[in-house]
Design a protein around this motif. Structure first.
Motif, PDB file in Angstrom:
ATOM      1  N   ALA A   1       0.808  -1.217   0.000  1.00  0.00           N
ATOM      2  CA  ALA A   1       0.000   0.000   0.000  1.00  0.00           C
ATOM      3  C   ALA A   1       0.845   1.272   0.000  1.00  0.00           C
ATOM      4  O   ALA A   1       0.365   2.336  -0.388  1.00  0.00           O
ATOM      5  N   LEU A   2       2.083   1.188   0.456  1.00  0.00           N
ATOM      6  CA  LEU A   2       2.978   2.334   0.475  1.00  0.00           C
ATOM      7  C   LEU A   2       4.411   1.848   0.550  1.00  0.00           C
ATOM      8  O   LEU A   2       4.665   0.662   0.743  1.00  0.00           O
ATOM      9  N   ILE A   3       5.338   2.781   0.399  1.00  0.00           N
ATOM     10  CA  ILE A   3       6.759   2.475   0.523  1.00  0.00           C
ATOM     11  C   ILE A   3       7.327   3.531   1.454  1.00  0.00           C
ATOM     12  O   ILE A   3       7.157   4.730   1.210  1.00  0.00           O
ATOM     13  N   SER A   4       7.982   3.108   2.531  1.00  0.00           N
ATOM     14  CA  SER A   4       8.488   4.035   3.531  1.00  0.00           C
ATOM     15  C   SER A   4       9.939   3.709   3.863  1.00  0.00           C
ATOM     16  O   SER A   4      10.293   2.544   4.064  1.00  0.00           O
ATOM     17  N   ARG A   5      10.761   4.742   3.929  1.00  0.00           N
ATOM     18  CA  ARG A   5      12.172   4.582   4.241  1.00  0.00           C
ATOM     19  C   ARG A   5      12.606   5.599   5.297  1.00  0.00           C
ATOM     20  O   ARG A   5      12.058   6.690   5.393  1.00  0.00           O
ATOM     21  N   THR A   6      13.624   5.214   6.052  1.00  0.00           N
ATOM     22  CA  THR A   6      14.284   6.118   6.975  1.00  0.00           C
ATOM     23  C   THR A   6      15.461   6.737   6.243  1.00  0.00           C
ATOM     24  O   THR A   6      16.211   6.038   5.558  1.00  0.00           O
ATOM     25  N   ILE A   7      15.638   8.043   6.392  1.00  0.00           N
ATOM     26  CA  ILE A   7      16.775   8.749   5.805  1.00  0.00           C
ATOM     27  C   ILE A   7      17.891   8.742   6.852  1.00  0.00           C
ATOM     28  O   ILE A   7      17.662   9.072   8.017  1.00  0.00           O
TER      29      ILE A   7
ATOM     30  N   LEU B   1      12.980   2.054 -10.616  1.00  0.00           N
ATOM     31  CA  LEU B   1      13.675   0.869 -11.118  1.00  0.00           C
ATOM     32  C   LEU B   1      13.243  -0.431 -10.455  1.00  0.00           C
ATOM     33  O   LEU B   1      13.344  -1.488 -11.052  1.00  0.00           O
ATOM     34  N   GLU B   2      12.762  -0.371  -9.218  1.00  0.00           N
ATOM     35  CA  GLU B   2      12.419  -1.595  -8.508  1.00  0.00           C
ATOM     36  C   GLU B   2      10.921  -1.792  -8.267  1.00  0.00           C
ATOM     37  O   GLU B   2      10.495  -2.909  -8.010  1.00  0.00           O
ATOM     38  N   HIS B   3      10.133  -0.733  -8.356  1.00  0.00           N
ATOM     39  CA  HIS B   3       8.710  -0.836  -7.996  1.00  0.00           C
ATOM     40  C   HIS B   3       7.758  -0.482  -9.130  1.00  0.00           C
ATOM     41  O   HIS B   3       6.562  -0.369  -8.908  1.00  0.00           O
ATOM     42  N   ASP B   4       8.262  -0.239 -10.330  1.00  0.00           N
ATOM     43  CA  ASP B   4       7.423   0.053 -11.490  1.00  0.00           C
ATOM     44  C   ASP B   4       6.518   1.265 -11.289  1.00  0.00           C
ATOM     45  O   ASP B   4       5.397   1.315 -11.779  1.00  0.00           O
ATOM     46  N   ILE B   5       6.979   2.249 -10.547  1.00  0.00           N
ATOM     47  CA  ILE B   5       6.257   3.510 -10.412  1.00  0.00           C
ATOM     48  C   ILE B   5       6.578   4.349 -11.650  1.00  0.00           C
ATOM     49  O   ILE B   5       7.729   4.385 -12.105  1.00  0.00           O
ATOM     50  N   GLN B   6       5.577   5.024 -12.199  1.00  0.00           N
ATOM     51  CA  GLN B   6       5.768   5.822 -13.408  1.00  0.00           C
ATOM     52  C   GLN B   6       5.764   7.328 -13.133  1.00  0.00           C
ATOM     53  O   GLN B   6       6.467   8.079 -13.800  1.00  0.00           O
ATOM     54  N   THR B   7       4.938   7.761 -12.170  1.00  0.00           N
ATOM     55  CA  THR B   7       4.830   9.185 -11.840  1.00  0.00           C
ATOM     56  C   THR B   7       4.753   9.341 -10.333  1.00  0.00           C
ATOM     57  O   THR B   7       4.006   8.616  -9.665  1.00  0.00           O
TER      58      THR B   7
END
Length: 179
Positions: free
Chosen positions: A51-57, A107-113
């Motif tokens: 449902a989402l992608i979350s990362r720590t910076i 490159l890894e999740h096929d997101i376009q925009t």
């Protein structure tokens, strides 16, 4: 620079998030550390469900300094939310985090925009995003979406990044570094 979210970072991230220069602009603002930990558990579970992608910076020393998320993922698009703690302002972390995250998304999740809604009053974020050669002001390009994010009143400007433009800019940068 980026890593998947983990619960042990909640205390330090919550402390950074509570700064008055950061808190009003955080998408998932939490008043208490317990609430932040609960939300982080929820985000981790939502990522496992796609449902989402979350990362720590992370800083160069591996310290958690902020978060970056893609939410409302629909039809290969989503909205980006980023925040960084005040001690790390002005050091290029936001730009590097966006570049690394967009690379992963495209490159890894096929997101376009990828869309970004930025509060008109958030001058710091607006200036930072307008420095990026692959980000475009989009209020006029996507009037229905601009209207949808400003239902009550016009408080957000809309920006977007297209996969092809980002990758082309990214390739140009790598090519010029190599020569």
């Amino acid at each position: 620079m980026l890593k998947k979210r983990e619960l042990h970072e909640c205390q330090s991230l919550h402390s950074l998030m509570m700064d008055p220069a950061v808190f009003p602009y955080v998408r998932y603002a939490c008043q208490s550390q317990e609430e932040f930990m609960f939300l982080t558990r929820q985000l981790i579970a939502e990522e496992e469900q796609g449902a989402l992608i979350s990362r720590t910076i992370l800083s160069e020393t591996g310290t958690a300094i902020g978060t970056i998320d893609l939410y409302h993922i629909v039809n290969h698009t989503g909205f980006l939310a980023t925040w960084i703690g005040v001690p790390y302002f002005g050091q290029g972390y936001s730009q590097r985090a966006k570049s690394a995250f967009l690379t992963e998304l495209f490159l890894e999740h096929d997101i376009q925009t990828v869309f970004m809604k930025i509060r008109k009053q958030n001058v710091r974020s607006r200036k930072a995003v307008e420095k990026l050669p692959y980000v475009f002001y989009s209020n006029d390009l996507y009037p229905e979406m601009t209207q949808a994010i400003n239902v009550e009143q016009p408080i957000y400007d809309l920006y977007h990044v297209e996969r092809s433009v980002f990758l082309e800019c990214h390739m140009d940068v790598h090519h010029s570094l190599a020569t």
